[in-house]
Design a protein around this motif. Sequence first.
Motif, PDB file in Angstrom:
ATOM      1  N   THR A 269      69.188  49.312  17.744  1.00  0.00           N
ATOM      2  CA  THR A 269      68.119  49.136  16.745  1.00  0.00           C
ATOM      3  C   THR A 269      66.761  49.288  17.415  1.00  0.00           C
ATOM      4  O   THR A 269      66.618  49.088  18.622  1.00  0.00           O
ATOM      5  N   ARG A 270      65.772  49.639  16.599  1.00  0.00           N
ATOM      6  CA  ARG A 270      64.400  49.760  17.075  1.00  0.00           C
ATOM      7  C   ARG A 270      63.450  49.336  15.942  1.00  0.00           C
ATOM      8  O   ARG A 270      63.790  49.399  14.751  1.00  0.00           O
ATOM      9  N   TYR A 271      62.240  48.932  16.355  1.00  0.00           N
ATOM     10  CA  TYR A 271      61.176  48.661  15.393  1.00  0.00           C
ATOM     11  C   TYR A 271      60.392  49.946  15.160  1.00  0.00           C
ATOM     12  O   TYR A 271      60.126  50.702  16.088  1.00  0.00           O
ATOM     13  N   PHE A 272      60.015  50.176  13.892  1.00  0.00           N
ATOM     14  CA  PHE A 272      59.271  51.388  13.570  1.00  0.00           C
ATOM     15  C   PHE A 272      58.074  51.066  12.684  1.00  0.00           C
ATOM     16  O   PHE A 272      58.108  50.143  11.873  1.00  0.00           O
ATOM     17  N   MET A 273      57.033  51.871  12.865  1.00  0.00           N
ATOM     18  CA  MET A 273      55.856  51.810  12.001  1.00  0.00           C
ATOM     19  C   MET A 273      55.184  53.173  12.075  1.00  0.00           C
ATOM     20  O   MET A 273      55.227  53.837  13.120  1.00  0.00           O
ATOM     21  N   THR A 274      54.604  53.617  10.974  1.00  0.00           N
ATOM     22  CA  THR A 274      53.912  54.907  11.001  1.00  0.00           C
ATOM     23  C   THR A 274      52.636  54.781  11.832  1.00  0.00           C
ATOM     24  O   THR A 274      52.086  53.693  12.001  1.00  0.00           O
ATOM     25  N   VAL A 275      52.167  55.903  12.335  1.00  0.00           N
ATOM     26  CA  VAL A 275      51.026  55.880  13.247  1.00  0.00           C
ATOM     27  C   VAL A 275      49.766  55.355  12.562  1.00  0.00           C
ATOM     28  O   VAL A 275      48.992  54.594  13.158  1.00  0.00           O
ATOM     29  N   ASP A 276      49.553  55.716  11.301  1.00  0.00           N
ATOM     30  CA  ASP A 276      48.343  55.236  10.635  1.00  0.00           C
ATOM     31  C   ASP A 276      48.408  53.735  10.362  1.00  0.00           C
ATOM     32  O   ASP A 276      47.405  53.023  10.452  1.00  0.00           O
ATOM     33  N   GLU A 277      49.628  53.227  10.040  1.00  0.00           N
ATOM     34  CA  GLU A 277      49.775  51.788   9.831  1.00  0.00           C
ATOM     35  C   GLU A 277      49.556  51.031  11.142  1.00  0.00           C
ATOM     36  O   GLU A 277      48.879  49.991  11.166  1.00  0.00           O
ATOM     37  N   ALA A 278      50.136  51.539  12.234  1.00  0.00           N
ATOM     38  CA  ALA A 278      49.982  50.881  13.529  1.00  0.00           C
ATOM     39  C   ALA A 278      48.521  50.839  13.949  1.00  0.00           C
ATOM     40  O   ALA A 278      48.021  49.805  14.422  1.00  0.00           O
ATOM     41  N   VAL A 279      47.828  51.954  13.766  1.00  0.00           N
ATOM     42  CA  VAL A 279      46.425  52.011  14.191  1.00  0.00           C
ATOM     43  C   VAL A 279      45.554  51.109  13.322  1.00  0.00           C
ATOM     44  O   VAL A 279      44.602  50.494  13.823  1.00  0.00           O
ATOM     45  N   GLN A 280      45.850  51.006  12.042  1.00  0.00           N
ATOM     46  CA  GLN A 280      45.111  50.061  11.204  1.00  0.00           C
ATOM     47  C   GLN A 280      45.180  48.658  11.790  1.00  0.00           C
ATOM     48  O   GLN A 280      44.169  47.936  11.865  1.00  0.00           O
ATOM     49  N   LEU A 281      46.393  48.254  12.191  1.00  0.00           N
ATOM     50  CA  LEU A 281      46.554  46.919  12.738  1.00  0.00           C
ATOM     51  C   LEU A 281      45.950  46.798  14.135  1.00  0.00           C
ATOM     52  O   LEU A 281      45.467  45.725  14.521  1.00  0.00           O
ATOM     53  N   VAL A 282      45.975  47.876  14.910  1.00  0.00           N
ATOM     54  CA  VAL A 282      45.330  47.853  16.226  1.00  0.00           C
ATOM     55  C   VAL A 282      43.835  47.575  16.062  1.00  0.00           C
ATOM     56  O   VAL A 282      43.250  46.741  16.767  1.00  0.00           O
TER      57      VAL A 282
END
Length: 621
Positions: free
Chosen positions: A492-505
Amino acid sequence: MRNQAVRLSRHLRIPVLVSLDVTAWLFAMYLAVAFRLETVMVAPEVTVGSANGHVPLYGVLIVGGVAALTHVLIAWAVRLHQGRSALASFEETFVLFSVLVGSSVVASAVNFLADGPLLPRTTPITALFIALLLCVWPRGLWRVLVLQSRPVRPDAVQTPVVIAGAGEGGRQLVQSMHRDAHQQWRPVGFVDDDRQKKHFRFRGLSVLGAIDQLGKVAQRTGATTVIAAIPSASAELIGRINEIALEHDLDIKVLPSVNEMFSAISASSVRDLAPEDLLGRHQIKTDLQAISHTLTGKRVLVTGAGGSIGSELCRQISRFDPAALVMVDRDESALHSLMLSIHGRADLESQDVVLANIREADRMREVFETHRPEVVFHAAALKHVNMLEGHAAEAVKTNVLGTLNVLQAAEEVGVERFVNISTDKAADPINVLGYTKRIAEGLTAAFAESPTGTFLSVRFGNVLGTNGSVLRTFAAQIAAGGPVTVTHPDVTRYFMTVDEAVQLVIQAAAIGRDGEALVLDMGEAVNIADVARQMIEQSRDTIDIAYTGLKPGEKMHEVLFATGESDVRSVHPLVSHVSVPAISHRDALHLAVGDSNVSVVSAVTALSDRMSVANHENVDL
């Protein structure tokens, strides 16, 4: 033919609408008097007193003519008939009503000041509402029968589609399809789970059932495609629609998510379903005021700007109007592509585009002295797990020593905020990538002791669609006919789209405190074999999955928190705060990058393990 009809309707618009409104006023004035006097009999008189209970025709013509003339003059002044608003739209109806009120006031004044009332005193007021009905109804009829009709081009090949979602997104999409010159799509109806939309109709289309009834709706209407027209839909809802579509052999298309939408919804917005739609689409609420305070009007520098994370950081940061956005990368082609994506042109001569390698300490000092950034996002790194297992020295040079170079340069110019982009591999690491990124977190925490500035790290898992992403690997293998390779059925792995990840960054950068690591909520871990099966099903091909076994440095299940770290979300519900043991830059400099790969791996492992022990005991090294 259709273009000629459109030109003709535009040419006749003013005389037709003027004639309609003038006629409406005269007829409304007559009806108002007739209702008041309870008679339809007409007398050729001027005043109501001399008409002997009959409707005074000349009085109707005078007062009605004054109202109609005033209406035309006011309408001309506000451009009511010249196409100021779409016909029968809310805006046009509001302007029309305002013009009618003004005309009624003038007509009432003329009637009141005449020698003897031309008509009953209340007639112009009553006529106002009758005229409104007589003006609006033909406009509405035109909109329904003419503007919403869509003659089909003889050469058009239309695909019948069901629109999943009768909300604002679905309505805008249908409206765009009806106006589309290519006439690629022919919407046949909506499906929606909202029971309040059961009787909803829009542009001749009805809600034909709930989403679970999609198969029956498609069979009844002959639709071959379903379009998920819900930009705010979660991955779960998109997955549900996809499963139903696959079960009934329907093609599925989607509108981009809210995070991807930069313009109005149109038929051209429709795209194929991507794996990111089934794994991403997290609903993220960010504190725009806090972010704006951090970025707006600031000099911002991003290392690794040409990479997947760095480039998305630059795109999103640019929307907050920084005083300067300095983009640093060692890859000139990547910088060229980044400039095109942000500005639509590749102005590589710009002072804000910097070609530099973070491994070179003197070059980093030169860059920071020249631009003197106030906010730094450090995204430059080597990140491929399997490759770095055999090139540990290279990982140390970039992920450890390169990070140290950037940290020192940032401290020397007095940055206000430094954000180190980390990875979930740094939590209880077992591979070179994890070890080196864990050490980078410790170095960042050490610089938190600097008298100026806030130094923090942001940790998250796999980002969908980036270079080296498993999704791209699966897509290439499917295109080649397979097999699709997966390490283990249970991995298993955790996934998030790049735009969602960057929003949170960016959000984390605004709320993070000195020396800590902020861990992004990645949602639930996803089974990789299930992802492979979904992508194979989507391709409609028969492709095998081959299990290759875990490689050195690979985990069965990733974790976001290291042993001894607690999940504390004190500011934002999707961002956790954890403490990181500081590590001396002298320890980092002692890593012998010139030794054998085994020796380097052993050294970074030992240093990372010391951090883990310190973290468990809650002390710095």
